[in-house]
Design an enzyme around this catalytic site. Sequence first.
Site, mmCIF file in Angstrom:
data_model
loop_
_atom_site.group_PDB
_atom_site.id
_atom_site.type_symbol
_atom_site.label_atom_id
_atom_site.label_comp_id
_atom_site.label_asym_id
_atom_site.label_seq_id
_atom_site.Cartn_x
_atom_site.Cartn_y
_atom_site.Cartn_z
ATOM 1 C CG HIS A 104 -2.017 -0.889 1.264
ATOM 2 N ND1 HIS A 104 -2.580 -1.402 0.128
ATOM 3 C CD2 HIS A 104 -2.736 -1.401 2.310
ATOM 4 C CE1 HIS A 104 -3.604 -2.196 0.468
ATOM 5 N NE2 HIS A 104 -3.701 -2.214 1.782
ATOM 6 C CE1 TYR B 53 -7.713 -0.874 12.671
ATOM 7 C CE2 TYR B 53 -7.560 1.081 14.060
ATOM 8 C CZ TYR B 53 -7.859 -0.266 13.908
ATOM 9 O OH TYR B 53 -8.283 -1.005 14.984
ATOM 10 C CD GLU B 54 -3.504 -1.415 5.495
ATOM 11 O OE1 GLU B 54 -2.321 -1.645 5.736
ATOM 12 O OE2 GLU B 54 -4.267 -2.255 5.004
ATOM 13 C CB SER B 55 -8.164 3.176 5.660
ATOM 14 O OG SER B 55 -8.516 3.214 7.023
ATOM 15 N N GLY B 56 -6.037 5.558 6.920
ATOM 16 C CA GLY B 56 -5.845 6.977 7.215
ATOM 17 C C GLY B 56 -6.197 7.481 8.602
#
Lengths: 287, 262
Positions: A104, B53-56
């Site tokens: 990612h 979390y990697e989504s932000g």
Amino acid sequence: MAELTSLRMAVESLVRDGDFVAMEGFTHLIPFAAGHEVIRQRRKNLVLVRLTPDLVYDQMIGAGCARKLIFSWGGNPGVGSLHRLRDAVEHGWPQPLELEEHGHGDLSNAYVAGASNLPFAVSRAYAGSDLPRHSDAIRFIECPFTGERLAAVPSVRPDVTVIHAQKADRKGNVLLWGILGVQKEAVLAARRAIVTVEEVVDELEAWPNACILPHWTVSAVCRVPGGAHPSYAHGYYERDNLFYQAWDAISRDRESFLAWVKRHILETDSFEEFKRVLQEGLAKEVG
Amino acid sequence: MSAQHPFTAAEMMTVAAARLLRNGDVCFVGIGLPSAAANLARLTHAPDVVLIYESGPIGAKPEVLPLSIGDGSLAETADTVVSTSEIFRYWLQGGRVTVGFLGAAQIDRFANINTTVIGDYARPQVRLPGAGGAPEIATCAGKVILVLRQSARAFVERVDFITSVGHLDGGDARSRLGLPGQGPVAVVTDLCLMTPDSLTKELTVTHLHPGVSAEKVRAATGWNIRLAESLEETAAPSFSELETLRQLQRRTALAHGRAPEA
């Protein structure tokens, strides 16, 4: 300059066979309605890029729209595998699918590089990983100042990026909030951009730092309420977790997948009608 | 069983993993088991742990466990939400993450992580979901804690594919590569706790969970695993740890229509 138009017309004029296409949205605001329209118009040989292919690309891959996928995590979140993606990779059905894999961090970085008009992105990753051995798209360079070895990946510059957002105003300025993923970067990295929105309003009423895409960065804005379903639109509707779970069975074999696509996408003429057919199906199940 | 309160092996695993987080840690959280453990830590002994979390979302405090990594509950309860590129560039690579909390499909005796393929890359027996953010987390987080169920299929002598780097072939391999983070410092399973040997970096069992025998751990490991000379028993979950975990699972099941993994 953004044109307010129908999704059908936007896809007709802006998504072409063989295009390099990004449809972004990290769990949130996934442009499902636009993905369906691409299937409905039977686009072929697309090169798809997306951090998390999710159900939207599983549907497009199973429907035969794609020849290559660039991605970093390909699962059905919280549920399991993407069966159509796996069938394409493992058995070449309905056509072989070339994979280009990233993490990612580096793929989001590659969008930043694309938006920055740079040829590649650098990051501190992949030392010791097997991914670079199996990919031409991850290489190492030496920092010209310190000599440090860093990973480089080519920038992502799609022909067309498609995203879903909460609002646009009548000029086509787009506002989105909540989990933003890499949507802004993906739009600015692309030659053309389509944005579907929940609603079109007179005033965006946004704070100065809000995530806004000025109308002149977007080719078409299409009002498609519910267009991110079964993902969610913060402030509008929740994620349909039951659909994500149901997709596991629908997509598991080719016959049930093809029947679903035919009934819900190919035999409907818009996302409005898709929603109606989906509701009827649910009502039947409950009744 | 030396426990006062009955508990499952899955609950023991989540509780044991949660205990490894410290109040004040800045934790980059993977979805599934790591997320359950990180939130249990936040709701028990580490109220000030910062969950990223990697989504932000940064500083997420979800009431229920997210089903996916970008759930709205993460954004709504976060101190701030930034783009995914910013999360990886400024916050992780920038050196602000003290702990990466990860799961895995397969790991090996030096805690290298495989989430890509079982078998050959070009002709895999099983195609797994892929890297996600783990290669960058395994490289840049101050240290890494792994949590996964133990079986001889998941714990192999050598992974088929190194997606995310652990200690490679052991010793000082990480520092020779110039990796900024320490890499894996603990592996928590439903049977035991392992840590890398301080010199060789080979995973060594230091704690057996209550009721688990060394033979059972050996049978569930694909190599001849080392046991520490001073092998200890993991403290059973306390009443408050168990209750907090079960309430979290109940709220989650209600919200999603079913419970994610304990």
